[in-house]
Motif scaffolding. Structure first.
Motif, mmCIF file in Angstrom:
data_model
loop_
_atom_site.group_PDB
_atom_site.id
_atom_site.type_symbol
_atom_site.label_atom_id
_atom_site.label_comp_id
_atom_site.label_asym_id
_atom_site.label_seq_id
_atom_site.Cartn_x
_atom_site.Cartn_y
_atom_site.Cartn_z
ATOM 1 N N THR A 262 28.231 22.797 5.268
ATOM 2 C CA THR A 262 27.527 21.794 4.466
ATOM 3 C C THR A 262 26.233 22.354 3.883
ATOM 4 O O THR A 262 25.807 21.961 2.796
ATOM 5 C CB THR A 262 27.204 20.557 5.318
ATOM 6 O OG1 THR A 262 26.556 20.974 6.538
ATOM 7 C CG2 THR A 262 28.467 19.793 5.673
ATOM 8 N N HIS B 7 27.073 24.387 0.848
ATOM 9 C CA HIS B 7 27.362 23.520 -0.296
ATOM 10 C C HIS B 7 26.118 23.268 -1.135
ATOM 11 O O HIS B 7 26.219 22.949 -2.324
ATOM 12 C CB HIS B 7 27.927 22.197 0.187
ATOM 13 C CG HIS B 7 29.342 22.296 0.668
ATOM 14 N ND1 HIS B 7 30.055 21.210 1.138
ATOM 15 C CD2 HIS B 7 30.189 23.353 0.755
ATOM 16 C CE1 HIS B 7 31.258 21.594 1.488
ATOM 17 N NE2 HIS B 7 31.371 22.894 1.273
ATOM 18 N N TYR C 88 26.233 25.527 -4.160
ATOM 19 C CA TYR C 88 27.258 25.160 -5.139
ATOM 20 C C TYR C 88 26.843 23.921 -5.926
ATOM 21 O O TYR C 88 27.036 23.852 -7.154
ATOM 22 C CB TYR C 88 28.590 24.927 -4.427
ATOM 23 C CG TYR C 88 29.268 26.209 -4.002
ATOM 24 C CD1 TYR C 88 30.293 26.772 -4.758
ATOM 25 C CD2 TYR C 88 28.878 26.890 -2.849
ATOM 26 C CE1 TYR C 88 30.918 27.950 -4.377
ATOM 27 C CE2 TYR C 88 29.483 28.071 -2.461
ATOM 28 C CZ TYR C 88 30.502 28.594 -3.231
ATOM 29 O OH TYR C 88 31.100 29.779 -2.861
ATOM 30 N N LYS D 105 34.243 27.255 -3.168
ATOM 31 C CA LYS D 105 33.375 26.436 -2.327
ATOM 32 C C LYS D 105 34.048 26.248 -0.972
ATOM 33 O O LYS D 105 35.185 25.799 -0.897
ATOM 34 C CB LYS D 105 33.154 25.080 -2.994
ATOM 35 C CG LYS D 105 32.200 24.161 -2.253
ATOM 36 C CD LYS D 105 32.004 22.869 -3.030
ATOM 37 C CE LYS D 105 31.052 21.922 -2.325
ATOM 38 N NZ LYS D 105 30.855 20.674 -3.099
#
Length: 350
Positions: free
Chosen positions: A14, A17, A20, A38
């Motif tokens: 997480t 992320h 991204y 991802k």
């Protein structure tokens, strides 16, 4: 010159992320720019991502964006969701002090690299990370420190009045962006990474404390932490001392035990409990270091042999062939070609 130990550790998917989503908000195709999909969230656990791979993604993004301050820019966009379970645990706490105490307790769920040390005095509380397990690099460090500071600011909706922030990495060309963001003295080339907060800020109440939710989330966080297993830094400590001892030749188990201030029998027993043998640890370390040194074109093969504790280059060559079924020179040439291809790809890519 001996290279620092290769950083080993994990961050949650997480958290990865964050990069991204940051690139997507800029209108960029993150997967194309980074050359990696991802990572998917593991619904059955914390979802782990290797810290070296995380550092590589940050480095590629910073290069493509021409943004040496990516760590600051990225860390300042942190949300509870990016911290995984830990983020929601912190939100449910009563005050900032309780939240930061939980952060210390569950830090491994977010950043399982160098362990956190909490240093308290009547005037300040200091969060400190050493370099025992290696240095992940400026981008990794700056993103992590910025994220913690930003999250703390968001929790209390006000200034923290930081005393100072320090980094182990070299000073950047322009210090002003760091002074502007942290609003306090920022030091570089320091022995450890530190965030110093005034002790009074720990009493700041949070926006939505929820003791019942905190209890439930803490139980879940405990379960996730248990999945990581107990922290036993023996092998990492052994790697660090062996790296230094190899400069003087091949170390023995007795010499390593003396350097670790334990008996040879204790060292043997603790390694055996992890399914390890001293000879295997030493050989694995030599192989990792050999691969690292061979990518440095400034080092001659004879010098690398010496750094690995071999009295002759031929002994190193035989060992490397035993480990990899190839020669050190062939590995160096392949690494050089791969770097050249990567450089051309980076140059041509948008």
């Amino acid at each position: 010159m001996i290279s620092p130990p290769v950083p080993q550790g994990i961050v949650p998917v997480t958290y990865v992320h964050l990069l991204y989503e940051y690139l997507a908000r800029m209108g960029l195709d993150a997967e194309s720019l980074l050359g990696a999909p991802k990572p998917a969230v593991d619904r059955g656990g914390p979802g782990r991502y290797d810290v070296q791979a995380w550092g590589a993604l940050l480095a590629k993004a910073a290069q493509r964006l021409n943004d040496p301050l990516l760590g600051l820019h990225l860390g300042s966009t942190i949300t509870p969701r990016h911290l995984g379970m830990l983020g929601y645990v912190l939100l449910a706490c009563g005050d900032l002090g309780a939240a930061l105490a939980r952060f210390e307790q569950y830090q491994r769920l977010l950043y399982d690299v160098n362990p956190l040390r909490l240093i308290a005095s009547p005037e300040a509380v200091v969060f400190e990370w050493g370099v025992e397990q290696g240095r992940p690099g400026p981008l990794v460090d700056e993103c992590a420190v910025t994220a913690l500071v930003q999250f703390s600011r968001d929790l209390v909706q006000g200034g923290l009045g930081l005393r100072y922030v320090s980094f182990v990495n070299p000073a950047p060309a322009d210090l002003q962006p760091y002074l502007d963001y942290f609003d306090c003295p920022v030091l570089f080339d320091q022995p450890s990474t530190r965030i110093a907060m005034p002790i009074a800020v720990l009493q700041h109440p949070l926006r939505s404390p929820d003791p019942a939710l905190l209890e439930m989330l803490s139980q879940q966080a405990d379960a996730l932490l248990a999945e990581l297993g107990p922290r036993d830094d023996l092998q990492r400590q052994l790697d660090l001392c062996l790296t230094q001892m190899l400069l003087s030749g091949e170390p023995s188990l007795a010499q390593a035990a003396l350097a670790l201030h334990i008996s040879p029998r204790t060292l043997h027993r603790r390694l055996a409990a992890q399914g390890l043998q001293f000879r295997g640890v030493l050989e694995a370390l030599r192989l990792r270091l050999a691969r690292q040194y061979l990518q440095d074109q400034r080092l001659q093969l004879a010098e690398i042999a010496g750094l690995l504790g071999y009295s002759e280059q031929s002994a190193f060559t035989r060992a490397f062939r035993r480990w990899t079924q190839g020669s050190p020179l062939a590995f160096r040439r392949a690494a050089q070609q791969a770097a050249a291809v990567g450089g051309r790809v980076n140059h041509l890519s948008p």
